[in-house]
Scaffold this motif. Sequence first.
Motif, PDB file in Angstrom:
ATOM      1  N   ILE A   1      22.870 -26.706 -15.540  1.00  0.00           N
ATOM      2  CA  ILE A   1      21.688 -25.838 -15.671  1.00  0.00           C
ATOM      3  C   ILE A   1      21.630 -25.218 -17.061  1.00  0.00           C
ATOM      4  CG2 ILE A   1      20.510 -23.812 -14.760  1.00  0.00           C
ATOM      5  CD1 ILE A   1      21.838 -24.365 -12.090  1.00  0.00           C
ATOM      6  N   HIS A   2      22.768 -24.688 -17.506  1.00  0.00           N
ATOM      7  CA  HIS A   2      22.831 -24.018 -18.805  1.00  0.00           C
ATOM      8  C   HIS A   2      23.424 -24.989 -19.832  1.00  0.00           C
ATOM      9  CE1 HIS A   2      21.954 -20.111 -16.952  1.00  0.00           C
ATOM     10  NE2 HIS A   2      22.761 -20.495 -15.982  1.00  0.00           N
ATOM     11  N   TYR A   3      22.589 -25.523 -20.656  1.00  0.00           N
ATOM     12  CA  TYR A   3      23.039 -26.398 -21.734  1.00  0.00           C
ATOM     13  C   TYR A   3      22.077 -26.242 -22.912  1.00  0.00           C
ATOM     14  CZ  TYR A   3      19.436 -29.387 -19.655  1.00  0.00           C
ATOM     15  OH  TYR A   3      18.256 -29.860 -19.135  1.00  0.00           O
ATOM     16  N   LYS A   4      22.580 -26.531 -24.102  1.00  0.00           N
ATOM     17  CA  LYS A   4      21.813 -26.347 -25.324  1.00  0.00           C
ATOM     18  C   LYS A   4      20.897 -27.542 -25.569  1.00  0.00           C
ATOM     19  CE  LYS A   4      23.813 -22.447 -26.341  1.00  0.00           C
ATOM     20  NZ  LYS A   4      23.050 -21.169 -26.338  1.00  0.00           N
ATOM     21  N   VAL A   5      19.671 -27.235 -26.006  1.00  0.00           N
ATOM     22  CA  VAL A   5      18.658 -28.255 -26.273  1.00  0.00           C
ATOM     23  C   VAL A   5      18.284 -28.190 -27.745  1.00  0.00           C
ATOM     24  CG1 VAL A   5      16.363 -29.099 -25.691  1.00  0.00           C
ATOM     25  CG2 VAL A   5      17.785 -28.041 -23.920  1.00  0.00           C
ATOM     26  N   ASP A   6      18.302 -29.319 -28.402  1.00  0.00           N
ATOM     27  CA  ASP A   6      17.924 -29.394 -29.809  1.00  0.00           C
ATOM     28  C   ASP A   6      16.408 -29.532 -29.906  1.00  0.00           C
ATOM     29  OD1 ASP A   6      17.709 -29.710 -32.496  1.00  0.00           O
ATOM     30  OD2 ASP A   6      18.956 -31.504 -32.643  1.00  0.00           O
ATOM     31  N   ILE A   7      15.757 -28.529 -30.504  1.00  0.00           N
ATOM     32  CA  ILE A   7      14.297 -28.528 -30.624  1.00  0.00           C
ATOM     33  C   ILE A   7      13.863 -28.727 -32.071  1.00  0.00           C
ATOM     34  CG2 ILE A   7      13.959 -27.073 -28.599  1.00  0.00           C
ATOM     35  CD1 ILE A   7      13.630 -24.685 -30.467  1.00  0.00           C
ATOM     36  N   GLY A   8      14.805 -29.060 -32.944  1.00  0.00           N
ATOM     37  CA  GLY A   8      14.492 -29.178 -34.361  1.00  0.00           C
ATOM     38  C   GLY A   8      14.071 -30.571 -34.768  1.00  0.00           C
ATOM     39  N   LEU A   9      14.021 -30.767 -36.062  1.00  0.00           N
ATOM     40  CA  LEU A   9      13.646 -32.057 -36.618  1.00  0.00           C
ATOM     41  C   LEU A   9      14.754 -33.089 -36.384  1.00  0.00           C
ATOM     42  CD1 LEU A   9      12.231 -30.855 -40.064  1.00  0.00           C
ATOM     43  CD2 LEU A   9      10.915 -31.540 -38.054  1.00  0.00           C
TER      44      LEU A   9
END
Length: 404
Positions: free
Chosen positions: A57-65
């Motif tokens: 449920i808790h995990y990091k998501v890369d939203i960058g380029l």
Amino acid sequence: MAMMSFSTTCLLQQPNRYLVAMCVRHRSQRRNLGLPPNVAKTLQTRLEELNFKDPSIHYKVDIGLPPTLRDKKKENASRIEYLKKIKSNPELEKLARNNQLPVSLEDITNEWSKTNAPLHIKKVAEHYGVFEHLFGDAYFMPYIQLDITYEHNSTKVPVYRGNIIKPTEATSAPNVKFESLADSLWTLALTNPDGHLQKENSEYIHWLVGNIPDGDVSKGETVFSYLQPFPAKGTGYQRMIFVLYQQTSKIDFTQLKKSPSDEIDLDERTFSTFDFYRSKQDSITPAGLGFYQTDWDTSITAFYQDKLQTAEPIYEYDFPSPYVKPQTWFPIKQPFNLYMDKYRDEKQIAKEFLLKKLKNRHPFQKPETSLKYPNAVPFKKYTPSWLKLEIKKERSKWGRVNDY
């Protein structure tokens, strides 16, 4: 017949003169509270169990380029060739031996910005909690390097990653530069996640410029004009965060724009980076990052009065009153004067000290000279021990005698 306890059997078997001794021995026996250290859980293990988060449920998501493609073999080959060229130069070797070799910091910075800068900036931002407090479980790699500089009294104050800049040094909008591709649009936001005066987990937007063409901030559309940092007194350091977004198309910011006014309305500047990105995530992508820290100085008082036209808030820590144990009928081994002072009114005690000091003062005569060796002067006969202590403290000027 039920089994008797150890203390009961001892009392029945021993003579009366040993009753007290056995009871004292039994009561003084040590008992281990909890498991031994080699069996019990460590503090780190217990904290990990308390703060456990489900990775599904808790995990990091890369939203960058997306990451830029780099030919590491070519980079290493060029670096090795450059080192060989330098080592084969006898003049440079002589300068280095004499500690006279000039080093170009600009070249080092350019090389760093093209290689390890995004990773280093990301780690520093995670240390300061930037991603967590702005984007929640999301993060991005700042591939676009921001060159941010304030001008104060004909000096330049640069913004790095967490350096301290006073509010007096950031009264006007900074100069922001970054490398941009042709025919590209950008959005620049300056937000403060630590300084909201009324709402928790809210931010103040200090600057928002959208639809920036080709990296020229001066030609962008100003959604929120620049507002200097105004950290309240007693709140400590606050983070001022610059976030650069790359746009895929032109964005309509009319819903965020407010009517132009000379007065600053803080309610209109209440902001949420998370909601802003979520509403426009199809059109913007985080690409650059820079931030600094700021705290209160004397110029903030005038800013609240002149610009915000309100009283300056001052935050202080409210210390809890000291715990005083309830009174007992017979306080054993307690000096009665110190014991009773715990339950008396502080104002009454201060009044007694003041009257006692004024009693020994004459308005037209010089005060008595202090004793050269106060502890060598004998006390009067039959002076109680508690009074000796008070006289000794007064002679040596210990404690509350110096308050008045």
